[in-house]
Design a protein around this motif. Sequence first.
Motif, short mmCIF file in Angstrom:
data_model
loop_
_atom_site.label_atom_id
_atom_site.label_comp_id
_atom_site.label_asym_id
_atom_site.label_seq_id
_atom_site.Cartn_x
_atom_site.Cartn_y
_atom_site.Cartn_z
N VAL A 90 4.55 1.09 3.75
CA VAL A 90 3.87 0.87 5.03
C VAL A 90 4.21 1.98 6.01
CG1 VAL A 90 3.81 -0.64 7.05
CG2 VAL A 90 3.62 -1.62 4.76
N ASP A 91 5.49 2.35 6.10
CA ASP A 91 5.89 3.42 7.02
C ASP A 91 5.24 4.75 6.67
OD1 ASP A 91 7.45 1.65 8.44
OD2 ASP A 91 9.35 2.31 7.59
N LEU A 92 5.20 5.09 5.39
CA LEU A 92 4.62 6.36 4.97
C LEU A 92 3.12 6.39 5.22
CD1 LEU A 92 6.52 7.00 1.61
CD2 LEU A 92 6.97 8.07 3.82
N LEU A 93 2.44 5.32 4.87
CA LEU A 93 0.99 5.27 5.06
C LEU A 93 0.64 5.38 6.54
CD1 LEU A 93 0.26 2.39 2.53
CD2 LEU A 93 -0.54 4.75 2.29
N ARG A 94 1.38 4.70 7.39
CA ARG A 94 1.13 4.78 8.82
C ARG A 94 1.45 6.17 9.38
NH1 ARG A 94 3.60 -1.17 10.58
NH2 ARG A 94 1.75 -2.38 9.98
N ALA A 95 2.32 6.89 8.69
CA ALA A 95 2.64 8.26 9.10
C ALA A 95 1.64 9.28 8.57
CB ALA A 95 4.05 8.63 8.63
N GLY A 96 0.61 8.80 7.86
CA GLY A 96 -0.42 9.69 7.35
C GLY A 96 -0.08 10.38 6.05
#
Length: 391
Positions: A90-96
Amino acid sequence: MTSQYSVQPLRLAVIGAGARSSIAQHAVRSGEGVVVAVADPSPASRERARETFGDAVRLFPGHRELVDSGEPIDAAFVTSPDHTHAEIAVDLLRAGIAVYLEKPLAITLDDADAILAAAAESGSRLYVGHNMRHMSVVRQMREIIQRGDIGEVKAVWCRHFVGNGGDYYFKDWHAERAKSNGLLLQKGAHDIDIIHWLAGGYSTLVTGMGDLAVYGEVTDRRDNSDRTMPDWFSLNAWPPLSQTELNPIIDVEDISMVTMRLDNGVLASYQQCHFTPDYWRNYTVIGTEGRLENFGDSDGAVVRVWNKRTTYDPQGDAEYRVRGDEGGHNDADRLTVAEFIDFVRDGAPTETSAVAARNAVATAVAATESLRDGSQPRLVPAVDDRVALRL
């Protein structure tokens, strides 16, 4: 994220420097990517990663430190323990950052759905490493089915003899419910996904059964967090009750099974046992005009088809040799990573599916709840269509 994917090798990160982190090397060897960063909370694992990926790699104690560092990352391989998948992805995806997420997607249905939602909302590319969709034996069976050689599929049965189970799953975090949920999920998610793929549908109703029948009796225990699986693996660890240095906590089943009803009417079953002497999968697919069955699941295996009425006939009416996957699923790993790279670069279509990965988790979670609740049937919640349409 870098935008000129087609010009330069992708800048890759690896989150979790355990045994499976080596899959990122397929991208490096192809020239399509370079590993520039590794995140792992263990200092020993970080140093091991430097040996694997080179002295130039930047090392971080966690994925958030990596994201906050400003290091430009195009895509990340998340090969950390299963219970960490949701937070990291989730953190990586939200970071693009595009994500290759080792299967299973997550260990709870809520976490699996949260990951899909993060991918849908961010627009970042999510790929789940269900490499079995690229295994030659699976593709051979699927081709036979799609040609219509056995008619319309009505039943799929899979028996999984996990002969290396004692070394693979009972000497580290895999043996703990809190970190894996159970092996019907952790190990079975592969085959449940393939059952769905071959049958052309998803499970809606399941019943599970299982037990910790053998490894719970082994009293020789050790905290193996200072090592990784290749350090302790040995084919000489036989019979199963002679195993030593098992994980201090063992509260998952070493034999389990699930029966499934799919949304298209297909009936299916999956069975796994972690204390067999041999290690392979046996699939049987029965259609309205015949059946197929594989014998072996790596290079040199065969898939046989019966489509004429007979009595006992071990050879069948047709035989297809499996080519590829020598030594296990290394070829499938390479093909899966190549597919991920193409997906990141230009959104190329994939044989794997994040939605299918979620449905495998949903099925396995429901089946595990069933087996721990007197084998009471469980409905399998469907994915949110609004999210699925955006992936």
